[in-house]
Scaffold this active site. Structure first.
Site, PDB file in Angstrom:
ATOM      1  N   ASP A   1      31.978  36.826  50.603  1.00 12.68           N
ATOM      2  CA  ASP A   1      30.812  37.729  50.635  1.00 12.68           C
ATOM      3  C   ASP A   1      29.624  37.078  49.925  1.00 12.68           C
ATOM      4  O   ASP A   1      28.551  37.673  49.875  1.00 12.68           O
ATOM      5  CB  ASP A   1      31.148  39.047  49.917  1.00 12.68           C
ATOM      6  CG  ASP A   1      31.569  38.788  48.480  1.00 12.68           C
ATOM      7  OD1 ASP A   1      32.499  37.989  48.270  1.00 12.68           O
ATOM      8  OD2 ASP A   1      30.968  39.364  47.558  1.00 12.68           O
TER       9      ASP A   1
ATOM     10  N   PHE B   1      39.479  42.939  49.792  1.00 10.91           N
ATOM     11  CA  PHE B   1      38.073  42.679  49.474  1.00 10.91           C
ATOM     12  C   PHE B   1      37.192  42.804  50.713  1.00 10.91           C
ATOM     13  O   PHE B   1      36.080  43.318  50.636  1.00 10.91           O
ATOM     14  CB  PHE B   1      37.908  41.293  48.819  1.00 10.91           C
ATOM     15  CG  PHE B   1      38.030  41.341  47.322  1.00 10.91           C
ATOM     16  CD1 PHE B   1      39.220  41.691  46.721  1.00 10.91           C
ATOM     17  CD2 PHE B   1      36.938  41.061  46.514  1.00 10.91           C
ATOM     18  CE1 PHE B   1      39.339  41.764  45.340  1.00 10.91           C
ATOM     19  CE2 PHE B   1      37.040  41.131  45.130  1.00 10.91           C
ATOM     20  CZ  PHE B   1      38.242  41.477  44.541  1.00 10.91           C
ATOM     21  N   GLU B   2      37.708  42.386  51.862  1.00  9.71           N
ATOM     22  CA  GLU B   2      36.908  42.537  53.078  1.00  9.71           C
ATOM     23  C   GLU B   2      36.657  44.026  53.336  1.00  9.71           C
ATOM     24  O   GLU B   2      35.556  44.449  53.675  1.00  9.71           O
ATOM     25  CB  GLU B   2      37.609  41.897  54.287  1.00  9.71           C
ATOM     26  CG  GLU B   2      36.608  41.618  55.404  1.00  9.71           C
ATOM     27  CD  GLU B   2      37.108  41.876  56.801  1.00  9.71           C
ATOM     28  OE1 GLU B   2      37.868  42.844  57.037  1.00  9.71           O
ATOM     29  OE2 GLU B   2      36.696  41.112  57.679  1.00  9.71           O
TER      30      GLU B   2
ATOM     31  N   ASP C   1      37.025  34.043  43.853  1.00  6.86           N
ATOM     32  CA  ASP C   1      36.090  34.484  42.796  1.00  6.86           C
ATOM     33  C   ASP C   1      34.939  33.488  42.690  1.00  6.86           C
ATOM     34  O   ASP C   1      35.175  32.284  42.608  1.00  6.86           O
ATOM     35  CB  ASP C   1      36.807  34.549  41.451  1.00  6.86           C
ATOM     36  CG  ASP C   1      38.035  35.445  41.507  1.00  6.86           C
ATOM     37  OD1 ASP C   1      37.882  36.672  41.478  1.00  6.86           O
ATOM     38  OD2 ASP C   1      39.157  34.896  41.601  1.00  6.86           O
TER      39      ASP C   1
ATOM     40  N   ASP D   1      48.746  28.128  40.056  1.00  5.02           N
ATOM     41  CA  ASP D   1      47.443  27.611  40.452  1.00  5.02           C
ATOM     42  C   ASP D   1      47.627  26.920  41.811  1.00  5.02           C
ATOM     43  O   ASP D   1      48.443  26.003  41.940  1.00  5.02           O
ATOM     44  CB  ASP D   1      46.959  26.609  39.398  1.00  5.02           C
ATOM     45  CG  ASP D   1      45.582  26.051  39.705  1.00  5.02           C
ATOM     46  OD1 ASP D   1      45.142  26.107  40.866  1.00  5.02           O
ATOM     47  OD2 ASP D   1      44.947  25.542  38.769  1.00  5.02           O
TER      48      ASP D   1
HETATM   49  C1  LIG Z   1      38.344  38.029  44.506  1.00  6.31           C
HETATM   50  S1  LIG Z   1      40.059  38.050  44.643  1.00  6.31           S
HETATM   51  C2  LIG Z   1      40.336  38.198  46.414  1.00  6.31           C
HETATM   52  C3  LIG Z   1      41.741  38.641  46.720  1.00  6.31           C
HETATM   53  C4  LIG Z   1      42.078  38.645  48.239  1.00  6.31           C
HETATM   54  N1  LIG Z   1      41.943  37.311  48.808  1.00  6.31           N
HETATM   55  C5  LIG Z   1      41.199  39.605  48.974  1.00  6.31           C
HETATM   56  O1  LIG Z   1      40.325  39.138  49.744  1.00  6.31           O
HETATM   57  O2  LIG Z   1      41.383  40.829  48.819  1.00  6.31           O
HETATM   58  C6  LIG Z   1      40.478  36.322  44.369  1.00  6.31           C
HETATM   59  C7  LIG Z   1      41.975  36.107  44.127  1.00  6.31           C
HETATM   60  O3  LIG Z   1      42.239  34.724  43.969  1.00  6.31           O
HETATM   61  C8  LIG Z   1      43.152  34.539  42.888  1.00  6.31           C
HETATM   62  N2  LIG Z   1      42.956  33.173  42.390  1.00  6.31           N
HETATM   63  C9  LIG Z   1      41.900  32.700  41.687  1.00  6.31           C
HETATM   64  N3  LIG Z   1      42.034  31.390  41.399  1.00  6.31           N
HETATM   65  C10 LIG Z   1      43.229  31.006  41.950  1.00  6.31           C
HETATM   66  C11 LIG Z   1      43.958  29.786  41.980  1.00  6.31           C
HETATM   67  N4  LIG Z   1      43.480  28.680  41.401  1.00  6.31           N
HETATM   68  N5  LIG Z   1      45.151  29.766  42.614  1.00  6.31           N
HETATM   69  C12 LIG Z   1      45.642  30.875  43.196  1.00  6.31           C
HETATM   70  N6  LIG Z   1      45.013  32.076  43.188  1.00  6.31           N
HETATM   71  C13 LIG Z   1      43.824  32.145  42.585  1.00  6.31           C
HETATM   72  C14 LIG Z   1      42.752  35.637  41.917  1.00  6.31           C
HETATM   73  O4  LIG Z   1      43.769  35.946  40.995  1.00  6.31           O
HETATM   74  C15 LIG Z   1      42.461  36.796  42.874  1.00  6.31           C
HETATM   75  O5  LIG Z   1      43.612  37.538  43.179  1.00  6.31           O
END
Ligand SMILES: C[S@@+](CC[C@H](N)C(=O)[O-])C[C@H]1O[C@@H](n2cnc3c(N)ncnc32)[C@H](O)[C@@H]1O
Length: 228
Positions: free
Chosen positions: A170, A209-210, A134, A111
């Site tokens: 987004d 994602f971008e 997210d 985390d």
């Molecule tokens: C929607 S994805 C976007 C991934 C990447 N940043 C992209 O733009 O392609 C969000 C990422 O954040 C990670 N994530 C969510 N909460 C987190 C946290 N508290 N600490 C670290 N990573 C986290 C998720 O596992 C996921 O891989």
């Protein structure tokens, strides 16, 4: 992205920073780690970890690792430390990084709030990148929301004076929430965000994602803040 070839734990180990084993033993699931009781922990020594004193940038939630790989390739004079809460993504990215033998990238599975709070020394990071976190729309998932006032304060604490926070999403509501949070956090000032440029190849995007959202023609909201 092509599927990387399987690698042994020895091959990926140089690109992985592990939480201390006693922490894993005690807390197990890294998603629960932020709620754990305070224990004595040694802060990360960046020059020791990377073998040099170059500036360190952190990416929170790096997913499949496109940003880490493209940025670290373009900037061998900078170090990149990624924090990702999902182990399978961390291992996917670490495998790709190991395949390219990139000494200026380390990945961790935890985390991000825990790592920023308890392992990253204050005033030691030049940029924190947060891309497409997210949105966690459902009320019962709200506690998983990454960008809270506490998170903003943690980012502020780890940045060097003049260090930057780079945020991209987004989701317009999330963007407005983060803007409001940062306005209310003392010690940040907004800067003009980096501009979008037309991609020159299939992976010429900030992150996966971008890439997905821009290919769908969806709007992207970008911001950049400086620690004052
Ligand atoms: C929607 S994805 C976007 C991934 C990447 N940043 C992209 O733009 O392609 C969000 C990422 O954040 C990670 N994530 C969510 N909460 C987190 C946290 N508290 N600490 C670290 N990573 C986290 C998720 O596992 C996921 O891989």
């Amino acid at each position: 992205m092509r599927k990387p070839r399987k690698m042994t734990a020895e091959e990926t180990a140089p690109y992985i920073w592990e939480l201390p084993p006693d922490l894993y033993g005690r807390w197990g699931d890294p998603t629960k780690a932020a709620d754990a009781p305070p224990v004595e922990m040694t802060p990360i020594d960046w020059p020791q970890l990377f073998g040099n004193a170059n500036p360190v940038e952190i990416e929170v939630g790096f997913g499949k690792g496109l940003f880490l790989i493209t940025s670290a390739t373009a900037h061998p004079e900078r170090n990149y430390f990624g924090i990702e809460i999902v182990r399978k993504y961390q291992l996917y990215a670490a495998t790709r990084i190991a395949g390219r033998r990139m000494p200026n990238v380390k990945t961790s599975c935890a985390d991000a709030k825990l790592v920023l709070d308890r392992f990253v020394p204050p005033g030691s990071v030049s940029v924190v990148h947060v891309f497409f976190p997210d949105p966690w729309w459902k009320t019962r998932h709200k506690k998983r929301l990454l960008f809270t006032p506490e998170f903003a304060a943690l980012v502020h604490r780890v940045l060097i004076p003049g260090g930057r926070l780079h945020f991209v999403t987004d989701v317009q509501d999330y963007f407005e929430w983060v803007t409001g949070t940062l306005v209310a956090t003392p010690g940040f000032r907004p800067l003009p965000p980096p501009q979008e440029s037309a991609p020159t190849h299939d992976l010429d995007y900030l992150t996966n994602f971008e890439r997905k959202f821009r290919q769908q023609g969806l709007p992207i909201y970008r911001s950049l803040y400086e620690k004052v």
